[in-house]
Design a protein around this motif. Structure first.
Motif, PDB file in Angstrom:
ATOM      1  N   PRO C 171       0.777  -1.111  -0.007  1.00 52.91           N
ATOM      2  CA  PRO C 171       0.102  -0.052   0.020  1.00 52.91           C
ATOM      3  C   PRO C 171       0.784   1.211   0.014  1.00 52.91           C
ATOM      4  O   PRO C 171       0.180   2.439  -0.051  1.00 52.91           O
ATOM      5  CB  PRO C 171      -0.822  -0.133   1.299  1.00 52.91           C
ATOM      6  CG  PRO C 171      -0.259  -1.104   1.999  1.00 52.91           C
ATOM      7  CD  PRO C 171       0.676  -1.775   1.208  1.00 52.91           C
ATOM      8  N   LEU C 172       2.212   1.182   0.237  1.00 52.93           N
ATOM      9  CA  LEU C 172       3.079   2.439   0.569  1.00 52.93           C
ATOM     10  C   LEU C 172       2.703   3.364  -0.873  1.00 52.93           C
ATOM     11  O   LEU C 172       2.576   4.508  -0.660  1.00 52.93           O
ATOM     12  CB  LEU C 172       4.430   2.034   0.540  1.00 52.93           C
ATOM     13  CG  LEU C 172       5.404   3.243   0.514  1.00 52.93           C
ATOM     14  CD1 LEU C 172       4.994   4.122   1.848  1.00 52.93           C
ATOM     15  CD2 LEU C 172       6.956   2.744   0.641  1.00 52.93           C
ATOM     16  N   ALA C 173       2.731   2.811  -2.029  1.00 55.98           N
ATOM     17  CA  ALA C 173       2.931   3.495  -3.405  1.00 55.98           C
ATOM     18  C   ALA C 173       1.407   4.049  -3.652  1.00 55.98           C
ATOM     19  O   ALA C 173       1.097   4.676  -4.666  1.00 55.98           O
ATOM     20  CB  ALA C 173       3.351   2.583  -4.605  1.00 55.98           C
ATOM     21  N   GLY C 174       0.325   3.535  -2.949  1.00 58.68           N
ATOM     22  CA  GLY C 174      -1.036   4.085  -3.087  1.00 58.68           C
ATOM     23  C   GLY C 174      -1.128   5.338  -2.572  1.00 58.68           C
ATOM     24  O   GLY C 174      -0.476   5.892  -1.767  1.00 58.68           O
ATOM     25  N   LYS C 175      -2.423   5.872  -2.829  1.00 55.66           N
ATOM     26  CA  LYS C 175      -2.786   7.194  -2.262  1.00 55.66           C
ATOM     27  C   LYS C 175      -2.874   7.241  -0.813  1.00 55.66           C
ATOM     28  O   LYS C 175      -2.846   8.313  -0.350  1.00 55.66           O
ATOM     29  CB  LYS C 175      -4.138   7.678  -3.076  1.00 55.66           C
ATOM     30  CG  LYS C 175      -3.949   8.313  -4.690  1.00 55.66           C
ATOM     31  CD  LYS C 175      -3.499   9.779  -4.165  1.00 55.66           C
ATOM     32  CE  LYS C 175      -3.097  10.647  -5.390  1.00 55.66           C
ATOM     33  NZ  LYS C 175      -4.136  10.732  -6.370  1.00 55.66           N
ATOM     34  N   GLU C 176      -3.301   6.137  -0.372  1.00 50.96           N
ATOM     35  CA  GLU C 176      -3.683   6.089   1.241  1.00 50.96           C
ATOM     36  C   GLU C 176      -2.258   6.412   1.814  1.00 50.96           C
ATOM     37  O   GLU C 176      -2.326   7.094   2.844  1.00 50.96           O
ATOM     38  CB  GLU C 176      -3.967   4.627   1.349  1.00 50.96           C
ATOM     39  CG  GLU C 176      -5.375   4.382   1.062  1.00 50.96           C
ATOM     40  CD  GLU C 176      -5.707   2.862   1.047  1.00 50.96           C
ATOM     41  OE1 GLU C 176      -6.710   2.309   1.451  1.00 50.96           O
ATOM     42  OE2 GLU C 176      -4.701   2.191   0.605  1.00 50.96           O
ATOM     43  N   PHE C 177      -0.913   6.021   1.341  1.00 53.22           N
ATOM     44  CA  PHE C 177       0.095   6.457   1.991  1.00 53.22           C
ATOM     45  C   PHE C 177       1.179   7.414   1.524  1.00 53.22           C
ATOM     46  O   PHE C 177       2.211   7.695   1.597  1.00 53.22           O
ATOM     47  CB  PHE C 177       0.857   5.151   2.319  1.00 53.22           C
ATOM     48  CG  PHE C 177      -0.209   4.416   3.330  1.00 53.22           C
ATOM     49  CD1 PHE C 177      -0.119   4.748   4.714  1.00 53.22           C
ATOM     50  CD2 PHE C 177      -0.688   3.338   2.702  1.00 53.22           C
ATOM     51  CE1 PHE C 177      -0.962   3.843   5.348  1.00 53.22           C
ATOM     52  CE2 PHE C 177      -1.443   2.494   3.752  1.00 53.22           C
ATOM     53  CZ  PHE C 177      -1.609   2.908   4.999  1.00 53.22           C
ATOM     54  N   SER C 178       0.787   7.514  -0.002  1.00 54.88           N
ATOM     55  CA  SER C 178       1.906   8.599  -0.744  1.00 54.88           C
ATOM     56  C   SER C 178       0.788   9.476  -1.465  1.00 54.88           C
ATOM     57  O   SER C 178       0.643   9.270  -2.943  1.00 54.88           O
ATOM     58  CB  SER C 178       2.697   7.875  -1.618  1.00 54.88           C
ATOM     59  OG  SER C 178       3.392   7.124  -1.084  1.00 54.88           O
ATOM     60  N   PRO C 179       0.064  10.359  -1.058  1.00 52.57           N
ATOM     61  CA  PRO C 179      -0.846  11.281  -1.650  1.00 52.57           C
ATOM     62  C   PRO C 179      -0.017  12.220  -2.419  1.00 52.57           C
ATOM     63  O   PRO C 179      -0.911  12.868  -3.327  1.00 52.57           O
ATOM     64  CB  PRO C 179      -1.492  12.144  -0.453  1.00 52.57           C
ATOM     65  CG  PRO C 179      -0.530  11.918   0.702  1.00 52.57           C
ATOM     66  CD  PRO C 179       0.284  10.783   0.641  1.00 52.57           C
ATOM     67  N   GLY C 180       0.937  12.729  -2.481  1.00 48.24           N
ATOM     68  CA  GLY C 180       1.735  13.348  -3.636  1.00 48.24           C
ATOM     69  C   GLY C 180       1.743  12.719  -4.868  1.00 48.24           C
ATOM     70  O   GLY C 180       1.470  11.525  -5.291  1.00 48.24           O
ATOM     71  N   ILE C 181       1.921  13.371  -5.919  1.00 52.74           N
ATOM     72  CA  ILE C 181       1.992  12.753  -7.239  1.00 52.74           C
ATOM     73  C   ILE C 181       3.101  12.091  -7.781  1.00 52.74           C
ATOM     74  O   ILE C 181       3.137  11.699  -8.776  1.00 52.74           O
ATOM     75  CB  ILE C 181       1.555  13.912  -8.342  1.00 52.74           C
ATOM     76  CG1 ILE C 181       2.639  14.973  -8.327  1.00 52.74           C
ATOM     77  CG2 ILE C 181       0.119  14.461  -8.219  1.00 52.74           C
ATOM     78  CD1 ILE C 181       2.863  15.574  -9.632  1.00 52.74           C
ATOM     79  N   GLY C 182       4.090  12.143  -6.864  1.00 54.44           N
ATOM     80  CA  GLY C 182       5.286  11.418  -7.418  1.00 54.44           C
ATOM     81  C   GLY C 182       5.124  10.183  -7.901  1.00 54.44           C
ATOM     82  O   GLY C 182       5.755   9.770  -9.073  1.00 54.44           O
ATOM     83  N   ASN C 183       4.504   9.148  -7.357  1.00 52.06           N
ATOM     84  CA  ASN C 183       4.150   7.929  -7.942  1.00 52.06           C
ATOM     85  C   ASN C 183       3.329   7.881  -9.255  1.00 52.06           C
ATOM     86  O   ASN C 183       3.434   6.644  -9.785  1.00 52.06           O
ATOM     87  CB  ASN C 183       3.792   7.050  -6.785  1.00 52.06           C
ATOM     88  CG  ASN C 183       4.776   6.649  -5.755  1.00 52.06           C
ATOM     89  OD1 ASN C 183       5.999   6.105  -6.049  1.00 52.06           O
ATOM     90  ND2 ASN C 183       4.416   7.291  -4.483  1.00 52.06           N
TER      91      ASN C 183
END
Lengths: 320, 201, 658
Positions: C171-183
């Protein structure tokens, strides 16, 4: 010849792995689980060293013997297409080595799923491990206590760690005591560990989970039964009570020191359960850079008009 | 590239370049099979994760799906006839059957869009649950392929009308034929593993 | 839409500010330089619109070398940050972005394009063809790769870089834990580049199956051609999985679906499975062509046919099949149970068998040969022992139970660098030194090449050997720092020193390119290595139509026997015919721009702008559908002139191989 020196130095380096192994944590097991893995590793190292020696030797010999020299410029190599016998030999030998490695691998894999051999009599202690960003929460359901970033266990007693995560995926690893396992939200993985002797062992997360990952360590303190029981008793009597509100605060992405509580959070949430709620908030994870849209689960279930929802969340989450 | 023409073969196979294009397209279809297989397995993993949202039985409309199926299967048949007309060198017949195929395809799409609208009104959106996410994306990917096929085929029909049946237009038509039949096969799998399985189980 | 202008550029970090200024200055410098030298038309006509496989190959290689530089700088920054305990050169966030970029760039934007570049240059020549099956599609492949690579590269200055590792685990790369647009950058730019790769795969399968010259049966194909064929098959089989995985990631991040999320029934383990279902074959996509190149080079410089050709072919096919059956070994620790882990332990260890067969075949190719120590050969020789270390540690990691102690540690990091650097980087260097004269008509300096070689190989070993020990002592990957009490400091420092030596090697390589362009002798043979395969039967640099007369093949190592039997080497005037060639096209480049724009808007989640600019892509497709330009013919006189020029030269050339 430089090439031969290179290969020689590589051989030395590989044997160094073997020799200096005695000082490395994986080669200094402090419990039966880590020990069985180390035995497997040593078994494989022996075979691999054999492979390295044979191939390096052959390589050095061939490159040295058949290199171009002023004397052999006139030599025209023979036409040679291959040799069925030799090719069968060097297919068969690796197969045999693979079989030699497979058998102990499979038996060890099965053994690691259970209480380590020799400890079946003792009733295992169950400890729920909840990993969160960026701390480890240990709950002792029977003792009714909870610790953060350290875990005390009695020596010579199998401990069943039931792993789950409050959010991102982590990997629970105490190299001195045994191998690692992932902790995942809405999942429960299990890991048996035993400590032979009292002592303090480093444990940590190995699965990258963001900014605080590098410091996501904990201490495993193995104690004698008396010390352990005294500690439990002391915690029950002196440690503060954990409230739900306080617990939610703990789950925010922060680093905490050691904390101790005289009850467990399992009373109101077990993150391993399939229908447990995700209690982290994406807003807490905002950092630098352009901020994207966050999708709020609850609101979407109630509304059918997705477009409207999008507007609501559009531009108001700027900043860090 | 070289104009290595062999007139004993059907029109679409006559030049070396056409033969390569057709082989290349078959390989592309191989990649498409992997793509859909992946989507099916994603659906297979997530299809029971309703997360408190609607289930298969709540939203599936078997009658409409049957009509969609009939439309698409018929369009595969008319596409076959179109290629047959092409082999007979009947340009008018080819265009006629080709257009009929696209109309059937458009009918299928119309039904599918209506189906999606119905789902959304039932409160079943792509964001509701993992099951619905995987359902929408699987159906949507197929639907997007059909849409793309209709646009692409329209281009080719214009080219046939303008240039007549040449090795190039014949090859383009033949390749679309392959594509269209492929989408039909995918639909059969969707019908079986999504709708039938969803209704029965 | 609500564009937040103030967030678009990353601010507040001196290193990033420096990069922003450097990027701006470089761009201005390039534009200014091209304008000053009046090179714009040249650039457009000769390179940007080209559909010639050799030029496309060269563009791939140039891009790959630039990406190597970028990825290498990232690597050096990581090594600097971990050179001492508690260093504060990079903060955690910056370090995370740097290692993510390092991984993605090195695998997808360095290793793959480098190999695909060499494949482009060499394969049509090796099979005696005049181009690939679909020249314009080939150009599109390159430009899509380029578009994706450029998008990914601007991430750290515009909008924020991906920071969830090259594996981007949910889940790290999802919006739940990475809300910035980096990913989003990860999801979109890899998707665009991946489309290009898929097309390359299809293109090369058809090229190799359909365009082999007369007499070249499958079992007479050079080994590099074989590995390219099998690699292309793996690309077609594996890349669609990545396409789907990235598309689902995009849906999760941009449209709020629940494929890999924690909430609403998503499954983070599904991402891990899909990623590695592609990711493991991907490893073999980069390693197999490298094996092919080593086979060519070892055979050439031992002056012997490849030993056990048939078993070599069988082993690459076996490796390809097994590569699809091992993905779970990347997450034994997920708790799938002993049965699953046992199965994947066995399949993984089985890969050692065909690889071992290849290893012995290479050794026996050299046996009884006359080994010429050119730079290309040195790289191939160094590959053997270094790759064996990577291989045996790979077998150790393959053993599920043992992996519980290695997983995610620096032991693993050392292992895959020991596989990928000797396996891929040594190979592309070897290939570059070997085929450079074919591409440009002059050789890279051998003396500088040897400096490059020794610095790089020694630096590599000093950098990565300590990591095995660090890993076994409990040091984990991706950690931006470590404490002084851990006792890791000396080995980390040693590793950092190694990376400086490694970088010095790369610097010598760059200098070698510069030196050779300026000073290298242009008067060399078109077959300077006395090689064995058909690409050496052409001029150097190769005529743009490759072969005036398509060669006829009677055996493996066709050119070797042509030289030996003095057959088919000369060209009579009456054998010359007009040659049909495809026309250049600007469309692939324009599609690159269109995909870049759409991708950029999608990354910033500006859906309306993305939808509008998607019209550009559709317009490109429509234009392509109505494009009936089927090329042009080269006249006999022109061919006669070109052929006469290089064929007369032979015999009066200088030899630089000693």
């Amino acid at each position: 010849m430089k090439l031969k020196m290179l290969s020689l130095s590589l051989v030395t380096a590989v044997s160094l792995i073997f020799l200096s192994g005695c000082e490395m944590v994986v080669f200094q097991p402090q419990g039966p689980v880590a020990r069985s893995i180390m035995e497997l590793i040593n078994w494989s190292l022996m075979w691999m060293l054999l492979v390295v020696v044979v191939v390096f030797g052959l390589f050095g010999y061939i490159v040295w013997k058949y290199r171009e020299k002023p004397e052999n410029m006139g030599y025209e190599p023979p036409e040679e297409h291959g040799s069925t016998v030799l090719e069968i030999v060097w297919t068969a030998i690796p197969i045999l080595i693979v079989i030699a490695l497979t058998i102990p691998t499979v038996t060890t894999l099965y053994d690691l799923e259970d209480v380590p051999a020799g400890y079946e009599e003792k009733e295992p202690i169950v400890i729920h491990v909840t990993s969160a960003d960026w701390k480890w929460i240990f709950s002792y359901p029977e003792e009714g206590i909870e610790t953060i970033n350290y875990v005390n266990i009695p020596e010579d007693t199998p401990v069943l760690f039931k792993l789950t995560s409050a959010g991102t995926m982590q990997s629970f690893w105490v190299p001195a005591l045994g191998g690692q396992k992932y902790s995942m939200n809405k999942m429960e993985t299990e890991l048996y560990l035993v400590a032979d002797n009292p002592g303090s062992y480093m444990g940590r997360n190995t699965n990258f989970n963001g900014r605080g990952y590098a410091q996501m360590e904990f201490e495993v303190l193995a104690q004698t039964d008396e010390e352990y029981n005294a500690w439990v008793k002391e915690v029950k009597e002196t440690a503060p009570e954990l409230t739900e509100e306080k617990y939610m605060e703990l789950l925010k992405p922060t680093h905490l020191g050691r904390l101790t509580y005289s009850n467990t959070h399992l009373a109101w949430i077990n993150h391993a359960e399939h229908d447990s709620e995700l209690v982290t908030d994406p807003e807490d994870y905002r950092y630098h850079g352009y901020q994207g849209k966050i999708f709020d689960q609850e609101e979407e279930k109630d509304t059918t008009d997705v477009e409207n929802n999008e507007e609501d969340h559009g531009g108001d989450h700027s900043g860090h | 590239m070289s104009a290595n023409v062999n007139t004993s073969l059907p029109l679409e196979y006559q030049t070396e370049q056409s033969r390569m294009n057709i082989l290349g397209f078959w390989i592309f279809l191989g990649a498409e099979i992997v793509l859909f297989a992946t989507l099916f397995s994603v659906y297979g993993v997530l299809y029971k994760n309703y997360a408190g949202g609607p289930t298969h039985q709540d939203i599936f409309m078997i009658k409409e799906v049957m009509i969609q199926t009939v439309l698409l299967l018929t369009s595969s048949f008319t596409m076959g006839v179109a290629i047959w007309e092409m082999r007979r060198n009947n340009k008018k017949g080819l265009i006629g059957w080709f257009i009929l195929t696209l109309l059937l395809g458009a009918g299928f799409l119309f039904m599918e869009i209506n189906e999606f609208i119905h789902y959304v009104h039932e409160g079943a959106t792509m964001q509701t649950s993992a099951f619905l996410s995987s359902l929408f994306v699987l159906l949507g990917t197929h639907g997007a392929h059909v849409t793309f096929g209709i646009f692409w085929a329209t281009m080719v029909i214009i080219q046939i009308a303008k240039r007549g049946l040449t090795p190039v237009t014949a090859r383009k038509t033949f390749i679309i034929g392959l594509y269209w039949h492929f989408l039909d096969v995918v639909w059969i799998f969707i019908f079986t593993f999504v709708y039938l399985k969803g209704m029965v189980l | 839409m609500g564009i937040k202008w103030d967030e678009i550029l990353i601010t507040g970090d001196p290193i990033i500010l420096g990069s922003q200024i450097a990027i701006l200055l470089t761009t201005l410098g390039i534009i200014g330089g091209l304008t000053y030298l009046k090179k714009w038309t040249w650039l457009w006509r000769e390179w940007i619109t080209t559909v010639d496989h050799k030029r496309i190959g060269i563009m791939y290689i140039v891009a790959a070398v630039l990406m190597f530089f970028r990825g290498g700088m990232d690597g050096l920054m990581m090594k600097a940050q971990t050179s001492r305990p508690e260093m504060s050169f990079l903060d955690a966030q910056h370090y995370n972005e740097v290692f993510t970029a390092h991984g993605v760039i090195m695998i997808l934007f360095m290793a793959m394009p480098f190999l695909i570049g060499l494949m482009n240059v060499v394969i049509p020549l090796q099979i005696g063809a005049r181009d690939v099956a679909f020249p314009q599609l080939n150009a599109l492949s390159f430009w899509l790769f380029f578009s994706g690579a450029m998008l990914f590269n601007i991430a750290f200055v515009v909008g924020g870089a991906p920071d969830a590792g090259w594996t981007s685990y949910f889940p790290l790369a999802g919006k739940e834990f990475s809300p910035g647009i980096g990913n989003n950058y990860y999801a979109i730019s890899l998707q665009i580049a991946g489309l290009g790769t898929l097309m390359t795969g299809i293109n090369f399968i058809v090229t190799i199956l359909k365009m082999r010259t007369k007499g070249m049966t499958l079992m007479r194909m050079p080994m590099f051609t074989w590995t390219t064929l099998i690699t292309s098959v793996i690309i077609v089989a594996a890349f669609p999985i990545f396409t789907v995985a990235l598309a689902l990631m995009t849906f999760d991040r941009l449209y709020g679906t629940h494929f890999f999320t924690v909430a609403a029934g998503g499954s983070d383990m599904l991402w891990a499975n899909l990623f590695w279902l592609w990711g493991h074959p991907e490893v073999y996509i980069v390693i197999l062509p490298a094996f092919g190149m080593f086979s060519e080079i070892i055979s050439t410089f031992s002056r012997k046919q490849l030993y056990g050709y048939k078993s070599m072919v069988v082993s690459i096919v076996a490796i390809a099949v097994l590569s699809m059956l091992v993905w779970v070994h990347h997450f034994y620790t997920m708790g799938s149970g002993a049965l699953v882990n046992s199965f994947f332990s066995i399949t993984t260890m089985m890969i050692a068998v065909p690889t071992g067969v290849k290893m012995f075949n290479w050794l026996f190719t050299m046996r009884k040969g006359r080994i010429k120590m050119t730079t290309a050969m040195l790289w191939s020789l160094a590959f053997v022992p270094n790759f064996v270390i990577g291989g045996v540690t790979g077998v150790m990691l393959a053993m599920g139970a043992a992996d519980y102690q290695y997983h995610n540690t620096l032991f693993l990091v050392a292992h895959f660098h020991y596989v990928l650097i000797p396996g891929v980087v040594f190979a592309v260097f070897a290939g570059l030194y070997y085929w450079w004269p074919k591409m440009f008509g002059f050789m890279l300096n051998e003396k500088l090449g040897k400096w490059h070689f020794w610095l790089f190989v020694i630096g590599f070993n000093v950098t990565f050997m300590p990591m095995f020990f660090l890993g076994l002592n409990g040091a984990v990957r991706r950690a931006y720092t470590f404490s002084a009490e851990s006792g890791f400091a000396p080995l980390f420092l040693l590793s950092a020193i190694g990376s400086v030596i490694l970088a010095a090697g790369f610097a010598v390589f760059c200098y070698n390119i510069y030196w050779s362009i300026r000073y290298a002798d242009r008067n060399i043979s078109s077959d300077p290595w006395d090689a064995r395969t058909l690409e050496w039967a052409t001029a150097s640099p190769v005529q743009h139509y490759n072969f005036a007369k398509l060669p006829e093949v009677k055996s493996l190592d066709a050119f070797w026997y042509m030289k030996k039997d003095n057959e088919g080497l000369t060209l009579k005037d009456e054998e010359i015919e007009e040659i049909h060639m495809p026309s250049n096209s600007g469309l692939p480049f324009l599609m690159c721009v269109a995909f870049g724009i759409v991708g950029f808007f999608l990354i910033f989640e500006w859906h309306l702008l993305a939808a509008i600019s998607a019209v550009l892509i559709i317009a490109g497709l429509i234009y392509r559908s109505f494009d009936y330009n089927d090329g042009y013919h080269i006249h006999k006189d022109e061919i006669k002139k070109t052929e006469g020029a290089w064929r007369k030269m032979e015999g009066k050339v200088n030899n630089h191989v000693s």
